[in-house]
Design an enzyme around this catalytic site. Structure first.
Site, PDB file in Angstrom:
ATOM      1  N   SER A 154       0.831  -1.202   0.000  1.00 14.64           N
ATOM      2  CA  SER A 154       0.000   0.000   0.000  1.00 14.64           C
ATOM      3  C   SER A 154       0.871   1.260   0.000  1.00 14.64           C
ATOM      4  O   SER A 154       1.665   1.436  -0.919  1.00 14.64           O
ATOM      5  CB  SER A 154      -0.962  -0.041   1.192  1.00 14.64           C
ATOM      6  N   ASP A 281      -9.575  -3.957  -6.125  1.00 14.51           N
ATOM      7  CA  ASP A 281      -9.119  -3.175  -4.975  1.00 14.51           C
ATOM      8  C   ASP A 281     -10.076  -1.998  -4.773  1.00 14.51           C
ATOM      9  O   ASP A 281     -10.194  -1.129  -5.647  1.00 14.51           O
ATOM     10  CB  ASP A 281      -7.692  -2.668  -5.237  1.00 14.51           C
ATOM     11  N   HIS A 308      -7.620  -4.981  -1.448  1.00 14.78           N
ATOM     12  CA  HIS A 308      -6.470  -4.135  -1.127  1.00 14.78           C
ATOM     13  C   HIS A 308      -5.548  -4.875  -0.172  1.00 14.78           C
ATOM     14  O   HIS A 308      -5.852  -5.053   1.014  1.00 14.78           O
ATOM     15  CB  HIS A 308      -6.922  -2.819  -0.496  1.00 14.78           C
TER      16      HIS A 308
END
Length: 347
Positions: A154, A281, A308
């Site tokens: 991320s 995502d 995600h």
């Protein structure tokens, strides 16, 4: 990349094909409780250390030496996501897998993450790339085992790509980078969280962020990081207030552009690597990835599923990304990737 796992192979069963379920489970306490003990192997013999971020900045991290082989495959560095830490479930799980594969592993905490709120008075923000590049140089000097490889998740994936983009100029001996669901265009990501993603994602992130900001304020009462009214705002309002109060950026837009890796920003990146993301995502828009201009030695792999930073394979909560990262790192160590990608030598 023949013989290596690909995102197309990730086909989770039934309900786990939901991007929302994947995302929710990725950082949930349920996942941590259900993981096998092997996923926490990285905690055994771990050494907590202070890392030099340059200009007086100090960061924290944890080093664990492998014990499976006579000699290490190399040094694997892991970056957590926003409001995560070296003890985030996905970091522990990936680190444990790499340790079993014969890698020495270093897990780095960004400023104001994990246990290091007290070390630096200035507040964390996502454009603080210089200190992370400097920290990587400190790691390379302290643990000179090669190759040195890097994976981030991320926001940590965004940092990893920016480190790789600067590696050649900074003299970092980085051989390979792998980013899982990295933030590409922060402006699009913020808009997605505000307008497209369900409300509970916003609630989750802002609750954790407010808690961190309050912890920082308590440690440095002489410094006003925010006003109470600002803390009560949503993601965009609070980000804008903190940028105005704590940085030199002239606007929120300038700040968001400051850590973008979108468009052609990575076009000249010298370090080979892989970007893995999922089309479902709900946090990072997939179109940002499709618009990337990447050099031939950087692989873009878009899976249909995964959410995600989820990629959870089954109800044992293990992740496909562990196999994916380990296979590519091992190929770097053995030279198998170098045979297919001529640029895979350290800069």
């Amino acid at each position: 990349m023949t013989g290596l796992p690909s995102g197309a192979e990730f086909r989770p069963p039934g309900p786990l094909r939901s991007g929302h379920i994947q995302t929710i489970l990725s950082s949930s306490g349920i996942r941590r409780r259900l993981l096998p003990k092997a996923a926490l192997e990285i905690l055994d013999g771990a050494e907590h250390v202070l890392i030099d971020g340059g200009d007086g900045v100090r960061l924290t991290g944890v080093y664990t030496a492998q014990k499976r082989q006579a000699s290490s495959r190399g040094l694997a560095v892991l970056f957590h996501g926003w409001e995560g830490s070296v003890d985030s479930t996905y970091v522990l799980q990936t680190g444990s897998r790499l340790l079993r594969e014969g890698w020495d592993v270093f897990r780095l905490n960004f400023r104001d993450h994990g246990d290091n709120f007290h070390l630096n008075e200035a507040l964390f923000h996502s454009c603080r790339i210089d200190e992370v590049v400097h920290a990587m140089g400190d790691l390379a000097r302290r643990w000179p085992c090669r190759p040195m490889v890097l994976a981030g998740f991320s926001l940590g994936g965004n940092f990893a790509l920016r480190v790789a983009n600067r590696a050649k100029a900074a003299g970092l001996p980085l051989s390979y980078v792998l980013a899982v669901c990295p933030i590409i265009d922060p402006s699009e990501g913020l808009y997605s969280l505000e307008e497209s993603a369900p409300w509970f994602y916003r609630a989750y992130f802002i609750r954790k962020w407010r808690r961190s900001l309050q912890a920082k304020q308590a440690l440095f009462p002489q410094h006003t990081y925010f006003e109470l009214a600002e803390l009560k705002q949503g993601l965009r309002g609070l980000t804008a207030a903190l940028v105005a109060r704590n940085t030199d950026f002239e606007s929120l837009e300038q700040y968001l552009d400051g850590y973008s890796v979108g468009g052609d920003i990575l076009a000249d990146m010298a370090v080979p690597g892989t970007i893995l993301t999922a089309a479902d995502d709900p946090v990072i828009p997939v179109n940002s990835f499709r618009q990337l201009q990447l050099p031939a030695h950087v692989e873009l792999d878009i899976s249909a599923y995964g959410g995600h930073c989820g990629f959870i394979q089954g109800w044992d909560m293990t992740s496909f990304t562990d196999d994916y990262i380990a296979a590519r790192f091992n190929a770097v160590a053995s030279g198998r990737l170098a045979a297919r990608i001529p640029d895979l030598a350290s800069p």
